[in-house]
Design a protein around this motif. Structure first.
Motif, mmCIF file in Angstrom:
data_model
loop_
_atom_site.group_PDB
_atom_site.id
_atom_site.type_symbol
_atom_site.label_atom_id
_atom_site.label_comp_id
_atom_site.label_asym_id
_atom_site.label_seq_id
_atom_site.Cartn_x
_atom_site.Cartn_y
_atom_site.Cartn_z
ATOM 1 N N ALA A 1 0.834 -1.194 0.000
ATOM 2 C CA ALA A 1 0.000 0.000 0.000
ATOM 3 C C ALA A 1 0.873 1.249 0.000
ATOM 4 N N ARG A 2 0.415 2.253 -0.709
ATOM 5 C CA ARG A 2 1.139 3.520 -0.732
ATOM 6 C C ARG A 2 0.852 4.322 0.529
ATOM 7 N N THR A 3 1.810 5.148 0.906
ATOM 8 C CA THR A 3 1.669 6.019 2.061
ATOM 9 C C THR A 3 0.878 7.257 1.660
ATOM 10 N N VAL A 4 -0.050 7.671 2.490
ATOM 11 C CA VAL A 4 -0.785 8.906 2.271
ATOM 12 C C VAL A 4 0.076 10.033 2.820
ATOM 13 N N ALA A 5 0.410 10.970 1.962
ATOM 14 C CA ALA A 5 1.337 12.045 2.326
ATOM 15 C C ALA A 5 0.572 13.220 2.918
ATOM 16 N N ILE A 6 0.185 13.120 4.141
ATOM 17 C CA ILE A 6 -0.564 14.189 4.802
ATOM 18 C C ILE A 6 0.383 15.352 5.090
ATOM 19 N N GLY A 7 0.019 16.513 4.606
ATOM 20 C CA GLY A 7 0.805 17.718 4.857
ATOM 21 C C GLY A 7 1.904 17.980 3.846
ATOM 22 N N ILE A 8 2.179 17.053 2.926
ATOM 23 C CA ILE A 8 3.206 17.287 1.904
ATOM 24 C C ILE A 8 2.544 18.011 0.744
ATOM 25 N N GLN A 9 3.047 19.200 0.439
ATOM 26 C CA GLN A 9 2.398 20.059 -0.537
ATOM 27 C C GLN A 9 3.272 20.295 -1.765
ATOM 28 N N ASP A 10 4.281 19.474 -1.963
ATOM 29 C CA ASP A 10 5.177 19.611 -3.103
ATOM 30 C C ASP A 10 4.953 18.445 -4.066
ATOM 31 N N PHE A 11 4.532 18.766 -5.290
ATOM 32 C CA PHE A 11 4.200 17.749 -6.287
ATOM 33 C C PHE A 11 5.385 16.831 -6.574
ATOM 34 N N GLU A 12 6.578 17.390 -6.718
ATOM 35 C CA GLU A 12 7.764 16.576 -7.008
ATOM 36 C C GLU A 12 8.020 15.571 -5.890
ATOM 37 N N GLN A 13 7.898 16.004 -4.665
ATOM 38 C CA GLN A 13 8.134 15.116 -3.518
ATOM 39 C C GLN A 13 7.089 13.995 -3.469
ATOM 40 N N VAL A 14 5.838 14.313 -3.762
ATOM 41 C CA VAL A 14 4.776 13.301 -3.769
ATOM 42 C C VAL A 14 5.037 12.249 -4.836
ATOM 43 N N ILE A 15 5.425 12.686 -6.040
ATOM 44 C CA ILE A 15 5.636 11.762 -7.152
ATOM 45 C C ILE A 15 6.910 10.937 -6.955
ATOM 46 N N ASN B 1 8.523 10.129 -4.280
ATOM 47 C CA ASN B 1 8.448 9.206 -3.147
ATOM 48 C C ASN B 1 7.298 8.211 -3.286
ATOM 49 N N ASP B 2 6.599 8.260 -4.415
ATOM 50 C CA ASP B 2 5.510 7.335 -4.732
ATOM 51 C C ASP B 2 4.436 7.320 -3.646
ATOM 52 N N TYR B 3 4.105 8.520 -3.150
ATOM 53 C CA TYR B 3 3.020 8.633 -2.184
ATOM 54 C C TYR B 3 1.688 8.475 -2.906
ATOM 55 N N PHE B 4 0.657 8.119 -2.157
ATOM 56 C CA PHE B 4 -0.692 8.038 -2.713
ATOM 57 C C PHE B 4 -1.079 9.416 -3.217
ATOM 58 N N TYR B 5 -1.573 9.477 -4.448
ATOM 59 C CA TYR B 5 -1.871 10.761 -5.075
ATOM 60 C C TYR B 5 -3.128 10.618 -5.924
#
Length: 105
Positions: free
Chosen positions: A2-16, A18-22
């Motif tokens: 399962a992917r991690t939900v990136a609560i509070g991360i507001q940077d698109f590059e960091q979300v992508i 790190n393969d966070y849930f998006y």
């Protein structure tokens, strides 16, 4: 896994990267570009992803991120041929991204 939900991360590059849930909202780029509006006001309730969407737009249009189309590979809306091919040939823009977080004042 399962992917991690990136609560509070507001940077698109960091979300992508790190393969966070998006939840893919990249179709906003196409809709906004095709509308031809000279001014766009994005209003949404608190915690609705405004900053993350603006970060996505910054990464897409910014001169600083020219040539980094890999950020947009694999997101649903970008798999459309006309958008994907446009990424490869688009001319980057100067982007001014101003974030005002009143909780810090």
């Amino acid at each position: 896994m399962a992917r991690t939900v990136a609560i509070g991360i507001q940077d698109f590059e960091q979300v992508i990267t790190n393969d966070y849930f998006y939840i893919d909202k990249t179709d906003l780029i196409r809709e906004w570009w095709e509308s031809g509006d000279s001014v766009t006001l994005i209003t949404r309730p608190r915690r609705f992803g405004k900053t993350l969407n603006m970060s996505m737009l910054e990464k897409f249009f910014s001169v600083e991120y020219a040539g980094k189309s890999e950020l947009f590979e694999g997101v649903l809306s970008m798999n459309r041929l006309y958008i994907t091919s446009w990424i490869a040939v688009k001319e980057p823009f100067g982007v001014c991204f101003l974030q005002v977080d009143i909780s810090k004042y």
